[in-house]
Structure formats: structure tokens, C-alpha cells
Design an enzyme around this catalytic site. Structure first.
Site, PDB file in Angstrom:
ATOM      1  N   GLY A  27       0.805  -1.220   0.000  1.00  0.00           N
ATOM      2  CA  GLY A  27       0.000   0.000   0.000  1.00  0.00           C
ATOM      3  C   GLY A  27       0.836   1.267   0.000  1.00  0.00           C
ATOM      4  O   GLY A  27       2.029   1.240  -0.272  1.00  0.00           O
ATOM      5  N   LEU A  29       0.443   3.686  -2.174  1.00  0.00           N
ATOM      6  CA  LEU A  29       0.834   3.457  -3.565  1.00  0.00           C
ATOM      7  C   LEU A  29       1.433   4.683  -4.236  1.00  0.00           C
ATOM      8  O   LEU A  29       1.061   5.816  -3.935  1.00  0.00           O
ATOM      9  CB  LEU A  29      -0.388   2.974  -4.356  1.00  0.00           C
ATOM     10  CG  LEU A  29      -1.058   1.721  -3.807  1.00  0.00           C
ATOM     11  CD1 LEU A  29      -2.287   1.369  -4.647  1.00  0.00           C
ATOM     12  CD2 LEU A  29      -0.083   0.544  -3.763  1.00  0.00           C
ATOM     13  N   HIS A  33       4.284   1.312  -8.044  1.00  0.00           N
ATOM     14  CA  HIS A  33       3.240   0.286  -7.946  1.00  0.00           C
ATOM     15  C   HIS A  33       2.327   0.336  -9.174  1.00  0.00           C
ATOM     16  O   HIS A  33       1.934  -0.705  -9.723  1.00  0.00           O
ATOM     17  CB  HIS A  33       2.364   0.526  -6.713  1.00  0.00           C
ATOM     18  CG  HIS A  33       3.085   0.485  -5.399  1.00  0.00           C
ATOM     19  ND1 HIS A  33       3.308   1.612  -4.642  1.00  0.00           N
ATOM     20  CD2 HIS A  33       3.620  -0.553  -4.705  1.00  0.00           C
ATOM     21  CE1 HIS A  33       3.945   1.268  -3.534  1.00  0.00           C
ATOM     22  NE2 HIS A  33       4.150  -0.030  -3.546  1.00  0.00           N
TER      23      HIS A  33
HETATM   24  P1  AMP Z   1       5.910  -2.630  -1.695  1.00  0.00           P
HETATM   25  O1  AMP Z   1       4.571  -1.991  -1.515  1.00  0.00           O
HETATM   26  O2  AMP Z   1       7.053  -1.750  -1.321  1.00  0.00           O
HETATM   27  O3  AMP Z   1       5.991  -4.008  -1.078  1.00  0.00           O
HETATM   28  O4  AMP Z   1       6.074  -2.850  -3.259  1.00  0.00           O
HETATM   29  C1  AMP Z   1       5.138  -3.615  -3.990  1.00  0.00           C
HETATM   30  C2  AMP Z   1       5.708  -3.915  -5.340  1.00  0.00           C
HETATM   31  O5  AMP Z   1       5.988  -2.691  -6.031  1.00  0.00           O
HETATM   32  C3  AMP Z   1       7.039  -4.695  -5.253  1.00  0.00           C
HETATM   33  O6  AMP Z   1       7.069  -5.668  -6.287  1.00  0.00           O
HETATM   34  C4  AMP Z   1       8.058  -3.602  -5.483  1.00  0.00           C
HETATM   35  O7  AMP Z   1       9.272  -4.089  -6.030  1.00  0.00           O
HETATM   36  C5  AMP Z   1       7.326  -2.718  -6.487  1.00  0.00           C
HETATM   37  N1  AMP Z   1       7.911  -1.379  -6.482  1.00  0.00           N
HETATM   38  C6  AMP Z   1       8.140  -0.577  -5.421  1.00  0.00           C
HETATM   39  N2  AMP Z   1       8.744   0.566  -5.800  1.00  0.00           N
HETATM   40  C7  AMP Z   1       8.929   0.479  -7.140  1.00  0.00           C
HETATM   41  C8  AMP Z   1       9.511   1.336  -8.133  1.00  0.00           C
HETATM   42  N3  AMP Z   1      10.042   2.522  -7.823  1.00  0.00           N
HETATM   43  N4  AMP Z   1       9.520   0.917  -9.411  1.00  0.00           N
HETATM   44  C9  AMP Z   1       8.987  -0.300  -9.754  1.00  0.00           C
HETATM   45  N5  AMP Z   1       8.429  -1.137  -8.873  1.00  0.00           N
HETATM   46  C10 AMP Z   1       8.391  -0.763  -7.582  1.00  0.00           C
END
Ligand code: AMP
Length: 277
Positions: A27, A29, A33
Site C-alpha cells: 500500500g 501506492l 506500484h
Molecule cells: P511494496 O509496496 O514496497 O511491497 O512494493 C510492492 C511492489 O511494487 C514490489 O514488487 C516492489 O518491487 C514494487 N515497487 C516498489 N517501488 C517500485 C519502483 N520505484 N519501481 C517499480 N516497482 C516498484
């Protein structure tokens, strides 16, 4: 868009779809995301997203309690992005009393994020395995931002024969190079101004690699040098590792390398990486 909170509701809602793309998140977001969601929308007839700040992947002294949360805003963003199903379980729903089965990858705990954050990947692999069993996606989307996580998830899917295709999406960055992260909101204005030093360090090493440098230690030194120009940045690790095993490399071979780092700005810990092909 349907938003559900229990596993039973999620299973019922999922049954309405055939092929389903799935994006697990914690979350708060941002465009990173949403890039995953957009790619899922392009590749899949229906898309599900989960929002769950997973306590088992946080260490006792990490930021679980203060991790940023804004479910109303997240739901508005997902609705606008054309998502079909959102799963927002409680901690009790995911980890009821008596919960006692974990997915572990001992090798992942020895390097990089696994070594720096004991128990982190046990929490990640366990919750992703549970989410795959609940949502039963055809494809699931993960960000390159969390490079070791993509390797852990791919290995889990292979080892446990989970019928899902893992898709990796490139890191989304701010115009100054800072990788988008929910944790960026913790940065003070001074820390925020200093934070693009991670990207500058990665780019400097990538340029040296492009110019022919193949020594892991030389490239680690290049990254450390750039990070040292920013007094607020305290490197936790700086790595030039094999792209599959994530073991540190003396010499980069034909398979290339993963450049990665974790850097502290006081209480805020940022990670970033770059793939050398
Ligand atoms: P999180 O909410 O941090 O667990 O992230 C959820 C998903 O979004 C994970 O697969 C992360 O690797 C991806 N994600 C987070 N930040 C980025 C970003 N800057 N670029 C691409 N994907 C991201």
C-alpha cells in the site's frame, strides 16, 4: 472494482475471472506500484492487487508500526487504474492464532537484504506464497526495485511448483533519479535532496562498466566514492554481485552483475540497484 477483506470473499471474487494478473503491495501506492498495475492491465484480462503491510517481513527494530498507510487514497488510485479486485486482509486474517508454517530460503538470508534484515525473506516468501494460494493468479508482477525479492519469489515458484508466471517491471524513478518508494515520505527536505546520490553512484559504476571495467572491487570503490560525497548518506552495503546467486564478484563474467546498495539517511533506509548486462 471490488474490494474484499477476507480470504473467503477473495476466493469467491477471484472465481469470477479466468486469467488474472496480480500485484502484491504494502500500500501507500505510488507510480512504481502503478507501473506494475499498468503492465498487468496490458497483459491480463483482469487484475487483482493486494494491500497488506506484512508484519512477518519486518524486523523487531524496523518500521512496521510507522509504515505509511492510506487505504482510501490507494483504493481511489486503483479504481482509476482499472483494477478489478483489491484484497485488503487484516493481520489476524493472514496470521490467525496457531499459524506455524513458513517458507524459508537459507541461501537468500546470507546475502544483501537477507543478511542485513534477518527473517525478512522468510516473511516475504511466506506471505507471497499465501497470497498466490488465495488469489491463484496466472501472472504476478514484481518491481526490479526489490531485486533480491524477485529472485526469492522466482526460486520459490520454481521449487514449490506454484503455477504462476513471474513478471519483473523496471524501476520507476523521480526525475532526479531517486527510485520511488513508500519510504521516501520519511525523508526530511535535506535528506530528500541528498537521496539521489544512490542513483548517481549506480550510474557512475555502470559508466565504468560500459567503458570496460570488470573488477568488482573497482566498481564497489566507484560507488563508495560517489556516496562519500554526500555526508548525510551512510552506506550499509555496496555490492557487485552475480546476477543469480548474488554472491560478491571479484571479476564480472559473461553473465553480468547486479549493482546494489542499502544506504541510511539517519533512520531512513533506502535501497537501489542496477543490472549490468
Ligand atoms: P511494496 O509496496 O514496497 O511491497 O512494493 C510492492 C511492489 O511494487 C514490489 O514488487 C516492489 O518491487 C514494487 N515497487 C516498489 N517501488 C517500485 C519502483 N520505484 N519501481 C517499480 N516497482 C516498484
Amino acid at each position: 472494482m471490488q474490494a474484499v477483506h477476507t480470504i473467503a470473499e477473495a476466493r469467491r471474487a477471484r472465481a469470477a475471472f479466468d486469467e488474472l494478473g496480480f500485484v502484491p503491495t504494502m500500500g501507500y501506492l505510488h507510480q512504481g506500484h502503478l507501473a506494475l498495475v499498468e503492465q498487468a492491465r496490458v497483459e491480463c484480462p483482469a487484475v487483482a492487487v493486494s494491500i497488506f503491510v506484512n508484519p512477518t517481513q519486518f524486523g523487531p527494530h524496523e518500521d512496521y508500526a510507522r509504515y505509511p498507510r492510506d487505504t482510501a487514497r490507494d483504493l481511489a488510485l486503483l479504481e482509476a487504474a482499472g483494477v478489478d479486485l483489491v484484497f485488503i486482509p487484516t493481520v489476524e486474517e493472514m496470521y490467525p492464532p496457531g499459524f506455524g508454517t513458513y517458507v524459508i530460503q537459507p541461501a537468500a538470508d546470507e546475502v544483501l537484504e537477507g543478511a542485513a534484515r534477518p527473517g525478512h525473506f522468510r516473511g516475504v516468501a511466506t506471505v507471497v506464497c499465501k497470497l498466490f494460494n488465495i488469489i491463484q493468479p496466472t501472472k504476478s508482477y514484481f518491481g526490479q526495485k526489490d531485486a533480491q525479492q524477485t529472485i526469492v519469489v522466482r526460486q520459490m515458484v520454481r521449487d514449490l511448483n506454484i503455477p504462476v508466471e513471474i513478471v519483473i517491471v523496471p524501476t520507476v524513478r523521480e526525475p532526479d533519479g531517486l527510485a520511488l518508494s513508500s519510504r521516501n515520505v520519511y525523508l526530511t527536505p535535506e535528506q530528500r535532496a541528498a537521496a539521489p546520490v544512490l542513483y548517481r553512484a549506480l550510474r557512475a559504476a555502470a559508466e565504468r562498466y560500459a567503458a570496460g571495467e570488470r573488477s568488482g572491487e573497482m566498481l564497489r570503490a566507484v560507488m563508495r566514492e560517489v556516496l562519500a560525497t554526500e555526508p548525510l548518506a551512510k552506506p550499509e552495503y555496496v555490492s557487485v554481485a552475480h546476477p543469480h546467486t548474488l554472491r560478491e564478484l571479484d571479476q564480472i563474467g559473461p553473465e553480468g552483475a547486479l549493482l546494489s546498495m542499502a544506504v541510511r539517511f539517519d533512520q531512513v533506509r533506502l535501497i537501489d540497484n542496477w543490472v549490468l548486462l
